[in-house]
Each structure stands twice: as structure tokens, then as C-alpha cells.
Design a protein around this motif. Structure first.
Motif: not given
Length: 262
Positions: A134, A138, A141, A177, A198, A201-202, A205, A244
Motif C-alpha cells: 500500500l 502511493v 503514484t 501502480s 492497485s 488505490v492509485s 490516493s 488510499a
């Protein structure tokens, strides 16, 4: 002419090295040490939030910051059903103490609390590997977006709120990512679904980053605080992590995590 594009690189790297060192130690130790680190960060973020939204509320900023950090520290030791209302207490406390920005405070504080709780739970439940994943999503990114945005440039993502962010940097963050996900999928039992997670999540963020920029723009401030000498505050550095972590908390209820490992 081109030097100006990179004039913030050295202070950015210096602060990153210091924070990565402290953060890496906390992540490595895990348990109570990591809980304490995240709780302090949560409290300081809420303190920064209050000072941005309502400059006359200095005493309230301290009270609400301490309350938020304490709530986070206690909540992670409780069953989730009892932790949830405790995490929302700081939001409720602040509503009556804020003259300006009360609703923004309540919502954003709840998100900070949920993100902190999510980070602690991720480390506790899934171990070091997925906490590192994780963090790296971040970081990748941010770094990919920084360099692509300055090297490629092009159309801005949302110039009114975040004038430096470009679509090229945004997409580069997604690509970075995805590459990272392929590496983790190959080294773990996670399947190809980790790539989609992923990238999401990018995106989360980046949304966290933009949300904090919007609050600063509304408050008329350049940085969330001066806690990090010459380089802003914790919200400035961890806004992407907030987005994220919140996404992982939500996504974890919808899909098996890590995807393909069950």
C-alpha cells in the motif's frame, strides 16, 4: 528556464527520507508501536485541519487533535463494532466548537479516523508485505506523477484547485501502480486482480491529494501547517495515503483481499 520545474525536488526528497525512515521503523515494528505512530499522525492531521478551517479555534484545534489521536489509539484495541462509534466521536465533538467549516471538519475528520484505523488493521491482519504494498502504491503514484507531469506536461487535471497536476502525471501514476502490482503478484499468491486493485488505490490516493488541495484553496493557505520545516504539514504529505487507506477499508468489504490469494 527549466530549472524552476525542479526547484522543489531537493526539499521534497529530504522530507521524504526523514518520514520514510520513521514510517518504515513503525511499519516494521508493527503492533503497539505502529498503533502509536498512526494515532499521533491522526491527531496532528486533525489539529492541522481545524487550524486551516477556523483560525480562531486554536484551543479547539489542540483539544480535537488530542481527542482524535486518543480515539484512534483506543479504537484499534476494541472489536470493530465498538470501534466505529468511537472513531466518530471527534467529528461530533468538533461540530459544536467550530465557527467556520464545521461540516467539512466533521466529514474530513471521520475520513482521517477511518484511514488511520484502516492502516492499523491492514498491518495487524495482513502483515508487513501488504502494508509495504500500500505504501509503495502511493509513493509510486506520487513519484511517477511528479516526473511525468514535469517532463511531459500537457492538459491540467483540475487547474482551479490543483494547478500543477496534469493528466499525463495522473495516468503515469496509474501505470506505475500497475507495474508494481505485477511485481507483487509474481512474488505473492495474489492474482492478476491485484493490478485492478492497485490502479484503483492509485486513483484513490490522487483523489485524497486533490481533496486536501481543495480545502487549502478554500481556506486560502499554501500548506496545512509548518510542522515539517520549509515543507508544509502532515496532511500535505499524507493526503494521498488517506485516500488510499479509506479505499482499502471499503474495497475490503467488497472483494477478497489480497485478490486471488484465497
Amino acid at each position: 528556464m527549466t530549472t524552476g520545474k525542479w526547484d522543489d525536488l531537493l526539499p521534497r526528497l529530504a522530507s521524504a527520507v526523514a518520514m520514510v525512515g520513521i514510517g518504515a521503523l513503525g511499519v516494521w515494528l508493527g503492533g503497539l508501536w505502529f498503533h502509536a505512530l498512526i494515532s499521533v499522525v491522526v491527531g496532528l492531521m486533525v489539529w492541522e485541519l481545524v487550524t486551516m478551517l477556523d483560525t480562531a479555534r486554536n484551543r479547539s484545534a489542540l483539544i480535537l487533535g488530542v481527542a482524535s489521536g486518543a480515539a484512534a489509539m483506543v479504537a484499534i484495541e476494541l472489536p470493530a463494532s465498538f470501534a466505529l462509534p468511537l472513531l466518530l466521536i471527534p467529528s461530533m465533538l468538533g461540530l459544536g466548537r467550530m465557527e467556520n467549516g464545521g461540516v467539512t471538519y466533521a466529514v474530513f475528520t471521520a475520513l482521517i479516523q477511518l484511514a488511520g484505523y484502516g492502516l492499523m488493521a491492514l498491518r495487524d491482519d495482513f502483515g508487513l508485505t501488504w502494508m509495504v504494498w500500500l505504501l509503495l502504491v502511493v509513493v509510486v503514484t506520487d513519484i511517477a506523477g511528479y516526473f511525468a507531469g514535469r517532463l511531459i506536461g500537457g492538459p491540467k487535471l483540475w487547474p482551479r484547485v490543483s494547478p500543477k497536476k496534469t493528466w499525463s502525471g495522473t495516468v503515469a501514476g496509474w501505470a506505475g501502480s500497475a507495474v508494481l502490482a505485477v511485481m507483487f503478484a509474481g512474488a505473492t499468491k495474489a492474482g492478476a486482480g491485484l493490478i485492478g486493485v492497485s490502479v484503483a488505490v492509485s486513483m484513490a490516493s490522487q483523489i485524497g491529494d486533490i481533496a486536501e488541495s481543495a480545502i487549502k484553496r478554500r481556506s486560502g493557505v499554501k500548506d496545512s501547517s509548518n510542522l515539517i520545516p520549509g515543507h508544509g504539514g502532515l496532511l500535505d504529505r499524507f493526503d494521498g495515503m488517506l485516500g488510499a487507506a479509506i479505499f482499502i477499508v471499503i474495497a475490503g468489504q467488497l472483494i477478497g483481499f489480497p485478490p486471488g490469494s484465497e
